[in-house]
Design a protein around this motif. Structure first.
Motif, short mmCIF file in Angstrom:
data_model
loop_
_atom_site.label_atom_id
_atom_site.label_comp_id
_atom_site.label_asym_id
_atom_site.label_seq_id
_atom_site.Cartn_x
_atom_site.Cartn_y
_atom_site.Cartn_z
N ARG C 103 0.82 -1.21 0.00
CA ARG C 103 0.00 0.00 0.00
C ARG C 103 0.86 1.26 0.00
N ASN C 104 2.16 1.13 0.04
CA ASN C 104 3.03 2.29 0.03
C ASN C 104 2.84 3.06 -1.28
N ASP C 105 2.60 4.35 -1.15
CA ASP C 105 2.38 5.19 -2.34
C ASP C 105 3.54 5.16 -3.32
N ALA C 106 4.71 4.92 -2.79
CA ALA C 106 5.89 4.96 -3.64
C ALA C 106 5.74 4.09 -4.88
N TRP C 107 5.12 2.93 -4.74
CA TRP C 107 5.01 2.03 -5.89
C TRP C 107 4.19 2.68 -7.00
N LYS C 108 3.08 3.27 -6.58
CA LYS C 108 2.20 3.89 -7.58
C LYS C 108 2.93 5.03 -8.27
N GLU C 109 3.62 5.80 -7.46
CA GLU C 109 4.31 6.95 -8.05
C GLU C 109 5.40 6.51 -9.02
N LEU C 110 6.05 5.44 -8.67
CA LEU C 110 7.09 4.93 -9.56
C LEU C 110 6.48 4.44 -10.86
N LEU C 111 5.36 3.75 -10.71
CA LEU C 111 4.70 3.23 -11.90
C LEU C 111 4.34 4.37 -12.84
N GLU C 112 3.84 5.45 -12.25
CA GLU C 112 3.42 6.58 -13.07
C GLU C 112 4.61 7.31 -13.68
N LEU C 113 5.78 7.04 -13.18
CA LEU C 113 6.97 7.60 -13.79
C LEU C 113 7.53 6.67 -14.87
N GLY C 114 6.87 5.53 -15.02
CA GLY C 114 7.32 4.62 -16.06
C GLY C 114 8.19 3.48 -15.56
N VAL C 115 8.33 3.37 -14.25
CA VAL C 115 9.14 2.28 -13.69
C VAL C 115 8.21 1.10 -13.44
N THR C 116 8.42 0.05 -14.19
CA THR C 116 7.48 -1.07 -14.11
C THR C 116 7.98 -2.21 -13.25
N LEU C 134 10.05 -7.14 -7.92
CA LEU C 134 8.63 -6.80 -7.80
C LEU C 134 8.17 -6.01 -9.01
N ARG C 135 6.90 -6.14 -9.32
CA ARG C 135 6.31 -5.18 -10.25
C ARG C 135 5.74 -4.06 -9.40
N THR C 136 5.65 -2.89 -9.99
CA THR C 136 5.25 -1.74 -9.16
C THR C 136 3.73 -1.62 -9.07
N ARG C 137 3.11 -2.77 -8.95
CA ARG C 137 1.65 -2.73 -8.88
C ARG C 137 1.18 -4.00 -8.20
N LEU C 145 5.07 -9.72 -6.35
CA LEU C 145 6.29 -10.51 -6.53
C LEU C 145 6.40 -11.09 -7.94
N VAL C 146 7.47 -10.78 -8.60
CA VAL C 146 7.70 -11.30 -9.95
C VAL C 146 8.60 -12.53 -9.88
N HIS C 147 9.63 -12.43 -9.04
CA HIS C 147 10.66 -13.46 -9.10
C HIS C 147 11.56 -13.28 -7.90
N LYS C 148 12.00 -14.42 -7.38
CA LYS C 148 13.07 -14.32 -6.35
C LYS C 148 13.85 -15.63 -6.36
N PRO C 149 15.08 -15.67 -5.99
CA PRO C 149 15.89 -14.50 -5.64
C PRO C 149 16.42 -13.82 -6.89
N ALA C 150 16.63 -12.52 -6.82
CA ALA C 150 17.20 -11.82 -7.97
C ALA C 150 18.71 -11.97 -7.95
N TYR C 151 19.30 -11.67 -6.81
CA TYR C 151 20.75 -11.81 -6.66
C TYR C 151 21.09 -11.83 -5.18
N LEU C 152 22.26 -12.35 -4.87
CA LEU C 152 22.75 -12.34 -3.50
C LEU C 152 23.53 -11.04 -3.32
N SER C 153 23.20 -10.32 -2.28
CA SER C 153 23.84 -9.02 -2.05
C SER C 153 25.11 -9.20 -1.23
N ILE C 154 26.23 -8.80 -1.76
CA ILE C 154 27.51 -8.90 -1.05
C ILE C 154 28.19 -7.54 -1.05
N HIS C 155 28.60 -7.08 0.12
CA HIS C 155 29.37 -5.84 0.20
C HIS C 155 30.82 -6.21 0.46
#
Lengths: 534, 415, 435
Positions: C103-116, C134-137, C145-155
């Motif tokens: 429900r975070n607005d950020a997703w909707k706003e991103l979608l409207e900016l073209g980030v899918t 994730l898809r932004t909707r 959720l589109v897919h997981k895992p995407a990648y392992l995060s290593i610093h």
């Protein structure tokens, strides 16, 4: 200029030329691979050595070589194979495909070894502070702050300016020295590293390790580790001295017992127990490490000298300000002294006997047989203006020693061979001799003259610094272009299309970037914020 | 041990003598009066640092009393002169340092930061002739110093021009007192003192208010104890040394003190990126006294290369560029090293030697007395075994006002 | 060229077969197509081409001024999340799923900016976990959720503790593999024993088997729900068929997959030297695939390793910015240098906020003006980003067979005055007047 190495040494020169010829002949035999750190990839190194097809040759041609062990060899060629010197002489055959460096009219010296160098030279300004640090590290902004005492503003982070002591080794006395982590922290792209190379330094001391300043790669940077063991000594702390004596006494008697046991060769007899024997004392007595002291007062120096003679080891004494007052004793002890020749601390006025720092310290110690090494006042790099007293100006520091009477040859050794010996890596670096690494600097004059610049720096037989191709000093007395020289490769320079003719400083640029509303017109709008006039 | 090999020097000597100008007969004015002391120093190389920067191989200096009677090619020495034959040594004028703080035994007595302007403050009371630093300064060939208050306040007061003479009191040491005014145009005075002056605008306002008043009073011939010396500055009877830094700081100082008030002023420090304002100092004929920072790579603004500050000012045409130590930031005895580094970083050695001698003297209204070796000037000179800018060079003798202040043979190698 | 019928307002395209005609389609994979016609069916692009003929009856949406690009992908974001703890952890098994609030607005706003599509990475440094796509909707996590895992995060940083964390992770895999080898040996020996036994008593076994089968059937008839016993028996039978390796510890498994090449990593670095130290740690791990991520800031010297990275054609994630060379006022366009050296450039917003995503496209546009090629720039926010998320086959370009995630712009997307006209997600318009 007044200074030259002109020779009453012509005879020595001839002798050395002869020696070089002999060396050349000797080199034609199979040179044994250099001993030393072969922990990593030893097997691979051995294979590489045998593989002539993939051997990489580097030759410094036609320079006047000051090998660092005395004298000067005029107009000779140094040939190195896979980074190791194989020949020095005239008429050296340089194999086809070798990389060559024309040193005609120039001098070639061994690379300098900086004792007491800031850790930032090898780990860079962007080094992570510690495990807690986020991946994004803090920018080292050079904030100017104003100190009430100083008549001028100084840096917020005084590390850059003031003398930075090499941090004390982690271990308490008698414990194991910490293993160097340099192989995991080395930054071969650091601008501090480039500056060090630019002023002739090819290896540095980092705590008790000797680290080679390799550029673009991280393998093989650790030359040697834990060859020095820091001990503390003070006449004001007699119980500390007593404890030190006890450790050495115990270790010494253990060693005697072991020798006696070996001589007896009795299979039934158990080996003498090592229990209670201090590990550091044992290493020092066995010659595996050098005892390293930081002392300057006469009484302490005398005490150390006598202690060392009693147990038969050679101490390294950093500071050694009043060493000149007890030079003979230190000489007998076979001591090494790490000096800052320009120190001027006055003597303690409570005593009438001579004391305090002296410009003649280096000369007198050297005359008495002490091995003299030189280190700078400030172990870091100063980029905001007070010149001549940081690690980039080792020849100036050595110049002060010469002022006090030290010979120029000894002054050179004080920056090369003696530090290498102290760090236990003189089988690899410290002088230009067959079998050693080709770590050399090519200068446009006498290294000890103040107008001399390093033109090229070679480490492990690879060219890692060219004055003309780096930003820092290329504009100072630029090298005259030779007609057949191609345009310098843009290794360090950004491509032409990226360079903008007028670019405001970074902070302003960012502000402008955030302020703008129409991004596309940016590059036309930007103007330099300041012109030359006030 | 001598750096310049005796053999070589003698050969040069011989060559010069056979080829050089004929030795002239001594003129009558060089003869000593009865009872008068005289010293004839014949050195292998004489750097006069005079208008034409003559370098003589060899050269002769005749000292009579406290002044120089003659400095030039060797001539017949009149009777009565003590002889000092040093064909292996170089002779040059003692160094002049316009920005020093060692008179008060180091860090003490530098600043009295009570109010933002204190033109009546004098450094005179703080002078300690017996300080060890004086001994070092002497032994390093520094023969004239401008000892000034620190830069804690905008108008820091008046400093003293003095010579670090041994076994001498204040009266003997002083060259001119007040020697000149010290101004701190920016940076240091900006402290949270609570009164006006936390920003450049505030500092500027303070200074202009005071200066306008003093200038007016000077014109009108008024008298005022507090502002008496400041008025002298406005009448060009005293010079002013202005501590400032960074390009805009330098420009600000020049605008105020040179353009607006027309004083005899010298910009001091001018460091970090201050050299970017070099064209302005050149156009306004304002001398700059560089130091303690002599180079820059990253301060204030990145330079993209190591810039030699003094040589940049010189290249732009700034007149009378000089060097200082701001001692004890740089120890006084390392004044020569400022020249060394400046010569290394793109300058010429002779230019930098001038920056240590005649330039500072002439920019501060004492060029008639010190900074060069010529007839009529103070006999402040140094004899060394080589290039004064080379750290390896050893100083053998130092003379101030004709008196030997340091002799390596007798006093030992202090430096 | 058959001119089609009028645009059908109100008809909701999607699921059915329909088309859209635009001024230009930036396919990313094959360059721009003028007067492009995009045919969409069942959420996928069926066909795309210049002035493609459309069969009568297929609804066509005519938009002569629109420019179409693939949906933009930010493969490395935590937009909408509160500021993280940034503490160093070793939790390779974790993923940020539980942090996602649909429900975070950020997703909707991103979608409207073209980030899918976005790749959300786990918080923290060290090895904090695995990213998800994730898809932004969506109203629920499952929908997003589109897919997981995407990648392992290593610093990774140039210091012993950081390198050792990674070294130890791999040595744990070594230990596990040794354990598996031992178990396998043990099992094989047991198999040997069984075989020798069975030969002598095979006949007996056959008899037993038949009896068991009879019993089974009886049991089934009696107790239809009693499946446990039969399952146990099935297991016994299976036990004699194949070796089952022991389960690896959940913290070891990701590295096992990494070593096998079935999981990718994204390594976050902060300076050029870090890259060399990474290679040092991974010296003997040949199959490990990783992308490299570094935040751009002044003085970063990453250009030093651009040739090496380009040679390996690595995916490199960074920001659209030019920076100053250390100790210098020279400007470097490191993203462009990397792209020219052969690296696969991926660009994410300079600031990981909604505002940052607005600036994103103009920042990329500016970088084009400063020397980055337009092709590389477009790919950096679409196809290459998809590849970082291991979805390069499915997303990121306008090609036949790819998912129909399309953004329709009023003009060149890199022009500041351009707006998003419509956004299509899996063949459905989810934003814009066309609904």
């Amino acid at each position: 200029m007044a200074r030259t190495l002109e020779t009453p040494l012509k005879l020595l020169s001839a002798l050395l030329a002869l020696a070089a010829t002999v060396a050349r002949i000797a080199a034609q035999d199979e040179t044994p691979p250099a001993e030393g750190q072969q922990e990593e990839g030893a097997g691979e190194e051995g294979k590489k050595d045998d593989d002539e097809e993939h051997a990489k040759y580097f030759a410094i041609v036609g320079g006047d070589v000051v090998p660092g062990i005395g004298g000067i060899l005029r107009d000779v060629t140094i040939l190195a194979r896979n980074g190791k010197i194989t020949e020095i002489g005239h008429d050296v055959f340089v194999p086809e495909g070798a990389e060559t460096l024309d040193a005609h009219g120039l001098r070639v010296y061994p690379g300098l070894v900086a004792l007491g160098a800031s850790g930032r030279i090898t780990t860079g300004n962007l080094a992570a502070e510690g495990p807690e640090e986020d991946g994004g590290v803090a920018e080292p902004e050079e904030e100017i702050r104003f100190d009430a005492l100083l008549p001028v503003p100084i840096l917020a982070h005084p590390k850059e300016e003031t003398a930075e002591e090499t941090p004390d080794l982690q271990a308490e006395e008698g414990g194991d020295e910490m293993k160097s982590e340099i192989e995991d922290t080395f930054d071969p792209f650091s601008s501090q590293l480039v500056l060090a190379l630019a002023t002739g330094i090819t290896s540095v001391q980092q705590q008790s390790a000797a680290v080679k300043l390799k550029r673009y790669e991280i393998e093989g940077v650790l030359l040697g580790d834990r060859h020095i063991s820091t001990l503390t000594w003070s006449v004001n702390n007699p119980s500390n001295i007593r404890s030190l004596r006890e450790k050495f006494e115990r270790a010494s008697s253990y060693l005697r017992d072991v020798r006696a046991w070996k001589d007896r060769g009795n299979k039934d007899e158990k080996e003498p127990s090592k229990r209670g024997v201090d590990a550091t004392a044992l290493r020092v007595l066995q010659g595996e490490s050098l005892a390293y002291f930081r002392n300057g007062a006469r009484e302490d120096l005398l005490g150390i000298a006598r202690f060392a003679q009693e147990y038969g080891f050679r101490p390294v004494i950093e500071g050694c300000d009043e060493g000149w007052t007890v030079a003979d004793e230190l000489g007998r002890a076979g001591a090494f002294a790490v000096l800052i020749p320009r120190r001027r601390d006055p003597k303690d006025e409570r005593f009438t006997r001579p004391g305090g720092a002296s410009i003649e310290n280096a000369a007198k110690l050297h005359a008495a047989g002490v091995q003299v090494a030189v280190r700078p006042e400030n172990t870091g790099i100063d980029t905001i203006g007070i010149a001549g007293r940081d690690v980039l100006h080792m020849p100036v520091e050595a110049g002060f020693a010469v002022r006090g009477g030290l010979s120029e040859a000894a002054a050179l050794e004080a920056m090369t061979l003696v530090p290498a010996r102290i760090l236990g890596v003189d089988h690899r670096i410290g002088s230009l001799e067959v079998g050693k690494d080709l770590d050399a600097i090519v200068t446009d004059g006498d290294l000890l003259h103040y107008r001399t610049f390093v033109q090229y720096t070679v480490v492990d037989g690879k060219l890692v610094y060219d004055k003309e191709k780096e930003l820092y000093f290329a504009h100072i007395r630029p090298r005259p272009k030779k007609p057949e020289e191609p345009a310098p490769a843009a290794a360090e320079e950004p491509k032409a299309e990226e360079e903008k003719a007028e670019e405001p400083p970074a902070d302003e640029k960012k502000d402008e970037a955030k302020d703008e509303e129409s991004g596309g017109d940016d590059e036309k709008k930007d103007e330099p914020p300041k012109d030359d006039e006030g | 041990m001598h750096r310049v090999h005796g053999v070589l020097m003698l050969a040069l000597l011989g060559a010069c003598q056979s080829v050089g100008p004929k030795e002239a007969a001594p003129s009558a004015s060089l003869a000593l009066a009865p009872g008068e002391r005289g010293l004839a120093i014949r050195a292998g190389k004489l750097l006069t640092m005079d208008e034409s920067s003559r370098v003589l191989d060899p050269g002769l200096v005749l000292v009579r009393g406290t002044t120089i009677a003659y400095a030039g090619p060797p001539i017949d020495v009149p009777d009565g002169y003590e002889r000092l034959e040093v064909p292996e040594l170089w002779a040059w004028p003692g160094f002049v340092d316009l920005h020093t703080h060692i008179h008060g035994a180091g860090w003490h007595d530098l600043n009295d930061m009570v109010k933002p302007l204190n033109p009546e403050l004098r450094s005179k009371p703080a002078i300690d002739p017996w300080d060890e630093r004086m001994e070092h300064a002497r032994a390093a060939g520094v023969t004239t110093m401008f000892g000034i208050p620190g830069s804690g306040t905008s108008n820091s007061g008046f400093g003293t021009l003095y010579k670090p003479e041994r076994d001498a009191g204040y009266e003997a040491m002083v060259l001119r007192d007040p020697g000149g005014m010290k101004i701190a145009q920016n940076f240091n005075p900006q402290r949270g003192g609570g009164d006006l002056g936390a920003t450049w605008a505030g500092l500027g306002w303070n200074l202009e208010r005071l200066n306008d008043q003093a200038a007016r009073m000077a014109r009108d011939g008024d008298e005022d104890w507090e502002l008496a010396n400041l008025m002298k500055v406005h009448r060009h009877e005293l010079p002013v040394l202005i501590h400032c830094a960074s390009a805009e700081g330098v420009a600000d100082a020049v605008r105020m003190w040179k353009v607006r008030y027309g004083t005899e002023c010298v910009i001091s420090h001018g460091c970090w990126d201050g050299w970017h304002a070099a064209a302005f100092t050149a156009a306004t004929h304002t001398p700059v006294n560089v130091g303690p920072r002599t180079e820059n790579l990253t301060a204030m603004r990145r330079e993209d290369r190591f810039v030699g500050i003094a040589s940049e000012y010189m290249k732009a045409g700034t007149p009378l560029v000089s060097l200082n130590t701001d001692s004890p930031v740089v120890p006084e005895e390392e004044l020569f090293l400022q020249g060394t580094m400046s010569a290394r970083q793109g300058g010429e050695s002779l230019d930098m030697l001038r920056a240590l001698t005649s330039n500072p003297a002439r920019s501060f209204q004492i060029g008639e007395r010190v900074g060069s070796l010529a007839a009529g000037k103070d006999a402040d000179l140094v004899l060394s075994d080589g290039d004064p800018l080379d750290p390896r060079t050893r100083i053998e003798y130092v003379f101030i006002d004709g008196r030997m202040q340091y002799s390596r043979a007798q006093d030992g190698p202090i430096l | 060229m058959i001119l089609t019928s009028l645009m059908l307002l109100g008809a909701l395209p999607g699921g059915d077969l329909w088309a859209v005609r635009v001024k230009r389609a930036e396919t990313v994979a094959k360059g721009p197509i003028e007067h492009a016609l995009i045919l969409v069916e069942d959420g996928r692009i069926l066909a795309i081409g210049e002035d493609l003929p459309v069969e009568r009856g297929i609804p066509v949406i005519e938009r002569e001024d629109w420019v179409a690009t693939p949906g933009w992908i930010n493969c490395h974001t935590r937009v909408g999340f509160p500021r993280g703890m940034s503490s160093r952890t070793f939790d390779p098994q974790l993923s940020p799923e539980i942090e996602i609030d649909p429900r975070n607005d950020a997703w909707k706003e991103l979608l409207e900016l073209g980030v899918t599509t976005v790749g959300v990475y786990p918080d923290g440094t060290g090895i904090p976990g695995q990213a998800i796509v994730l898809r932004t909707r969506g109203d629920t996590l499952e929908e997003m959720l589109v897919h997981k895992p995407a990648y392992l995060s290593i610093h990774l940083q140039a210091n012993s503790s950081s390198k050792n964390m990674l070294r130890e992770a791999f040595s744990k895999v070594d230990e596990y593999e040794e354990k598996v080898a031992k178990e396998r040996e043990k099992w094989e020996k047991e198999q040997e024993k069984k075989k020798s036994k069975s030969k002598s008593s095979k006949k007996d076994e056959d008899k037993d088997k038949k009896e068991e089968e009879k019993k089974e059937e009886e049991k089934k008839e009696e107790k239809k729900e009693d499946t446990l016993a039969t399952q146990d028996e099935k297991k016994e039978e299976k036990a004699s068929d194949a070796f089952v390796p022991p389960e690896p510890d959940e913290k070891v498994k990701p590295f096992l997959d990494l070593r096998a090449g079935t999981l990718e990593a994204m390594v976050s670095l902060s300076k050029a030297a870090d890259y060399l130290h990474l290679l040092d740690v991974l010296e003997h791990e040949e199959k490990v695939h990783f992308s490299v991520e570094f935040p751009l800031r002044n003085d970063i010297d990453f250009y030093e390793v651009a040739p090496k990275i380009g040679e390996k054609k690595l995916l490199v994630v960074t920001q659209p910015e030019t920076t100053l060379q250390p100790n210098s006022i020279r400007e470097r366009n490191i993203p462009a240098e990397l792209a020219r050296a052969g690296a696969k450039l991926v660009l994410v917003p300079r600031d990981d906020s909604v505002e940052g995503h607005e600036e994103w496209r103009t920042d990329v546009g500016r970088l084009i003006g400063q020397g980055l090629s337009r092709e590389a720039a477009l790919a950096a926010v679409t196809l290459e980003a998809a590849r970082v998320l291991d979805l390069g086959e499915r997303l990121g370009s306008l090609e036949e067979g790819k998912q129909a995630d399309i953004v329709f712009w009023s003009g060149d997307p890199f022009e500041p005055s351009t707006r998003v006209e419509a956004v299509m997600l899996e063949g459905r318009f989810v934003y814009g007047e066309v609904k």
